[in-house]
Design a protein around this motif. Sequence first.
Motif, PDB file in Angstrom:
ATOM      1  N   ALA A 318       0.832  -1.206   0.000  1.00  0.00           N
ATOM      2  CA  ALA A 318       0.000   0.000   0.000  1.00  0.00           C
ATOM      3  C   ALA A 318       0.870   1.261   0.000  1.00  0.00           C
ATOM      4  CB  ALA A 318      -0.933  -0.002   1.204  1.00  0.00           C
ATOM      5  N   TYR A 319       1.969   1.217   0.730  1.00  0.00           N
ATOM      6  CA  TYR A 319       2.877   2.373   0.826  1.00  0.00           C
ATOM      7  C   TYR A 319       3.728   2.526  -0.431  1.00  0.00           C
ATOM      8  CZ  TYR A 319       6.536   5.442   2.722  1.00  0.00           C
ATOM      9  OH  TYR A 319       7.421   6.489   2.932  1.00  0.00           O
ATOM     10  N   ALA A 320       4.144   1.418  -1.032  1.00  0.00           N
ATOM     11  CA  ALA A 320       4.982   1.406  -2.243  1.00  0.00           C
ATOM     12  C   ALA A 320       6.266   2.206  -2.034  1.00  0.00           C
ATOM     13  CB  ALA A 320       4.203   1.945  -3.438  1.00  0.00           C
ATOM     14  N   PRO A 321       7.170   1.703  -1.185  1.00  0.00           N
ATOM     15  CA  PRO A 321       8.372   2.482  -0.854  1.00  0.00           C
ATOM     16  C   PRO A 321       9.381   2.565  -1.988  1.00  0.00           C
ATOM     17  CG  PRO A 321       8.544   0.273   0.067  1.00  0.00           C
ATOM     18  CD  PRO A 321       7.157   0.392  -0.507  1.00  0.00           C
ATOM     19  N   GLU A 322      10.173   3.624  -1.947  1.00  0.00           N
ATOM     20  CA  GLU A 322      11.307   3.758  -2.860  1.00  0.00           C
ATOM     21  C   GLU A 322      12.325   2.655  -2.553  1.00  0.00           C
ATOM     22  OE1 GLU A 322      14.772   7.055  -3.930  1.00  0.00           O
ATOM     23  OE2 GLU A 322      13.744   7.122  -2.002  1.00  0.00           O
ATOM     24  N   HIS A 323      12.723   2.570  -1.294  1.00  0.00           N
ATOM     25  CA  HIS A 323      13.648   1.530  -0.836  1.00  0.00           C
ATOM     26  C   HIS A 323      12.925   0.642   0.176  1.00  0.00           C
ATOM     27  CE1 HIS A 323      16.221   5.166  -1.589  1.00  0.00           C
ATOM     28  NE2 HIS A 323      16.927   4.285  -2.277  1.00  0.00           N
ATOM     29  N   LEU A 324      13.135  -0.662   0.068  1.00  0.00           N
ATOM     30  CA  LEU A 324      12.573  -1.610   1.026  1.00  0.00           C
ATOM     31  C   LEU A 324      13.674  -2.520   1.534  1.00  0.00           C
ATOM     32  CD1 LEU A 324      10.271  -3.186   2.458  1.00  0.00           C
ATOM     33  CD2 LEU A 324      10.015  -4.513   0.331  1.00  0.00           C
ATOM     34  N   ASN A 340       5.067  -3.688  -4.948  1.00  0.00           N
ATOM     35  CA  ASN A 340       5.343  -2.266  -5.141  1.00  0.00           C
ATOM     36  C   ASN A 340       6.555  -1.830  -4.320  1.00  0.00           C
ATOM     37  OD1 ASN A 340       2.897  -2.098  -6.653  1.00  0.00           O
ATOM     38  ND2 ASN A 340       1.752  -1.872  -4.751  1.00  0.00           N
ATOM     39  N   ALA A 341       7.688  -1.673  -4.987  1.00  0.00           N
ATOM     40  CA  ALA A 341       8.907  -1.173  -4.347  1.00  0.00           C
ATOM     41  C   ALA A 341       9.889  -0.790  -5.443  1.00  0.00           C
ATOM     42  CB  ALA A 341       9.526  -2.229  -3.422  1.00  0.00           C
ATOM     43  N   GLY A 342      10.693   0.231  -5.175  1.00  0.00           N
ATOM     44  CA  GLY A 342      11.693   0.643  -6.151  1.00  0.00           C
ATOM     45  C   GLY A 342      12.889  -0.290  -6.180  1.00  0.00           C
ATOM     46  N   THR A 364      18.498   5.585  -8.605  1.00  0.00           N
ATOM     47  CA  THR A 364      17.499   6.560  -9.042  1.00  0.00           C
ATOM     48  C   THR A 364      16.173   5.830  -9.163  1.00  0.00           C
ATOM     49  OG1 THR A 364      19.250   7.678 -10.280  1.00  0.00           O
ATOM     50  CG2 THR A 364      16.990   8.351 -10.729  1.00  0.00           C
ATOM     51  N   LEU A 365      15.293   6.073  -8.191  1.00  0.00           N
ATOM     52  CA  LEU A 365      14.110   5.235  -7.992  1.00  0.00           C
ATOM     53  C   LEU A 365      12.847   6.076  -7.806  1.00  0.00           C
ATOM     54  CD1 LEU A 365      15.849   2.936  -5.351  1.00  0.00           C
ATOM     55  CD2 LEU A 365      15.369   2.299  -7.732  1.00  0.00           C
ATOM     56  N   PRO A 366      11.686   5.493  -8.098  1.00  0.00           N
ATOM     57  CA  PRO A 366      10.431   6.222  -7.925  1.00  0.00           C
ATOM     58  C   PRO A 366      10.071   6.390  -6.446  1.00  0.00           C
ATOM     59  CG  PRO A 366       9.995   3.968  -8.601  1.00  0.00           C
ATOM     60  CD  PRO A 366      11.482   4.149  -8.668  1.00  0.00           C
ATOM     61  N   THR A 367       9.631   7.584  -6.085  1.00  0.00           N
ATOM     62  CA  THR A 367       9.244   7.891  -4.710  1.00  0.00           C
ATOM     63  C   THR A 367       7.759   8.242  -4.650  1.00  0.00           C
ATOM     64  OG1 THR A 367       9.717  10.253  -4.913  1.00  0.00           O
ATOM     65  CG2 THR A 367      11.548   8.821  -4.267  1.00  0.00           C
ATOM     66  N   ASN A 368       7.304   8.577  -3.452  1.00  0.00           N
ATOM     67  CA  ASN A 368       5.939   9.094  -3.249  1.00  0.00           C
ATOM     68  C   ASN A 368       4.865   8.132  -3.763  1.00  0.00           C
ATOM     69  OD1 ASN A 368       4.421  11.161  -2.113  1.00  0.00           O
ATOM     70  ND2 ASN A 368       4.086  12.170  -4.076  1.00  0.00           N
ATOM     71  N   SER A 371       6.257   3.815  -7.176  1.00  0.00           N
ATOM     72  CA  SER A 371       6.750   2.479  -7.510  1.00  0.00           C
ATOM     73  C   SER A 371       5.597   1.518  -7.794  1.00  0.00           C
ATOM     74  CB  SER A 371       7.646   1.926  -6.390  1.00  0.00           C
ATOM     75  OG  SER A 371       6.920   1.702  -5.209  1.00  0.00           O
ATOM     76  N   LYS A 372       4.357   1.982  -7.610  1.00  0.00           N
ATOM     77  CA  LYS A 372       3.209   1.174  -8.023  1.00  0.00           C
ATOM     78  C   LYS A 372       3.123   1.080  -9.550  1.00  0.00           C
ATOM     79  CE  LYS A 372       0.402   2.275  -3.943  1.00  0.00           C
ATOM     80  NZ  LYS A 372      -0.745   3.041  -3.418  1.00  0.00           N
ATOM     81  N   ALA A 373       3.757   2.037 -10.230  1.00  0.00           N
ATOM     82  CA  ALA A 373       3.636   2.068 -11.684  1.00  0.00           C
ATOM     83  C   ALA A 373       4.951   2.291 -12.422  1.00  0.00           C
ATOM     84  CB  ALA A 373       2.642   3.164 -12.095  1.00  0.00           C
TER      85      ALA A 373
END
Length: 428
Positions: A318-324, A340-342, A364-368, A371-373
Amino acid sequence: MKTIINPKTSSWSDLLKRPTQTLENIENTVNQIFSDVERSGDKAINKYTELFDGATLESVIVSANEIADATNQVSEELKQAIQTAKQNIQLFHSAQKTERVSVQTAVGIECWQDKRPIQKVGLYIPGGTAPLFSTVLMLAVPAQIAGCKEIVLCSPPNREGKIANEILYAAQLCGVTKIIKVGGIQAIAGLTFGTTAIPKVYKIFGPGNQYVTVAKQLATKYGVAIDMPAGPSELLVVADDSANAAYVASDLLSQAEHGSDSQVILVSTSKSLIAKVSEEVETQIQNLPRKAFAQKAIDNSKLIYVDSDVVALKMINAYAPEHLIVCTNNNDFYVDQIENAGSVFIGNYTPESAGDYASGTNHTLPTNGFSKAYSGVNLDSFTKSITFQKISKEGILNIGNTIELMAEAEGLQAHKNAVTLRLNDLKK
């Protein structure tokens, strides 16, 4: 850090909200600067560089002498570290090359797909309180592997009108063709419209603050592509009693020190681990040179206890973090089912810092929640796929009637005629 115990699913949206400014305020500023740069070019660029960076420049273009001087200022030890990181990044991204995809879809019909480099790319490298020379490697290395002809780098200057020595060294090491001393919204606008000093590019890459992120999104309205929306950094750690509390705390702080708008979250099935991590954060933060930045980010961050791995995984997606970071007794459960994670880091000995610098993956990863898309930057980010097809006489005879029927059903008579004329000639 605030501790939350078993939050209701209905509260997750508010609980996991990023500490961002309202979009309307940012958009007004970005639109104004874009309009100014579109009208006035370098004059506007210089005005905003002086306003925001406090630098008055005779030329925004970094000279060969400046690069040589900067290179001499970087220690041999650091040069070796940068070269080692470059080698690992190069190995990982080179392995992403794919061969031509070719197939005969029917007798006489050959279709294939080839990749071509994007000819002109712009790389945005944040400066300010932490000049990210590592981002130069993450962007310029795959751009070079892909074969991009023009690689334009923009980074904000300091008050003396200089870019960090390490950024300049890394840029020349990785084949950057032009380095520009411009940052922020005005840099993105310059790359979008082109000015006398700044080349117009086809695609813009790189992370930045919320203003840079919105500027990149605005650039797409003017026909310039972007890698992804990549704003303030964020990290989610999922851990249980198998995790080392000191390691977890250090990982949380490593992201928190990026800036006050960063966010870090710990999700755990262990209340005792949460307590230990909280203590470690308070201890470790005292010795950080960037304590002030880290503290503000920590104040916006959370320690969340949940009853099970199943709930934890649902919250992460649900959060879809940039880094996990995954550090549990059940790592495979998370690795196999994360949606969902970068970028994902597994186990006690895989700090997120490794991916930031030298393990080989891209930082260089998707934030906010993007990372869902969106994917993080990879070799394909610097290429585009072109499809080809070749149809023989036999092929058009085989497929012609199918095309005619479909075109007629859609009411597109000219489409049908383009086939019918050929078929009639072949049937004579």
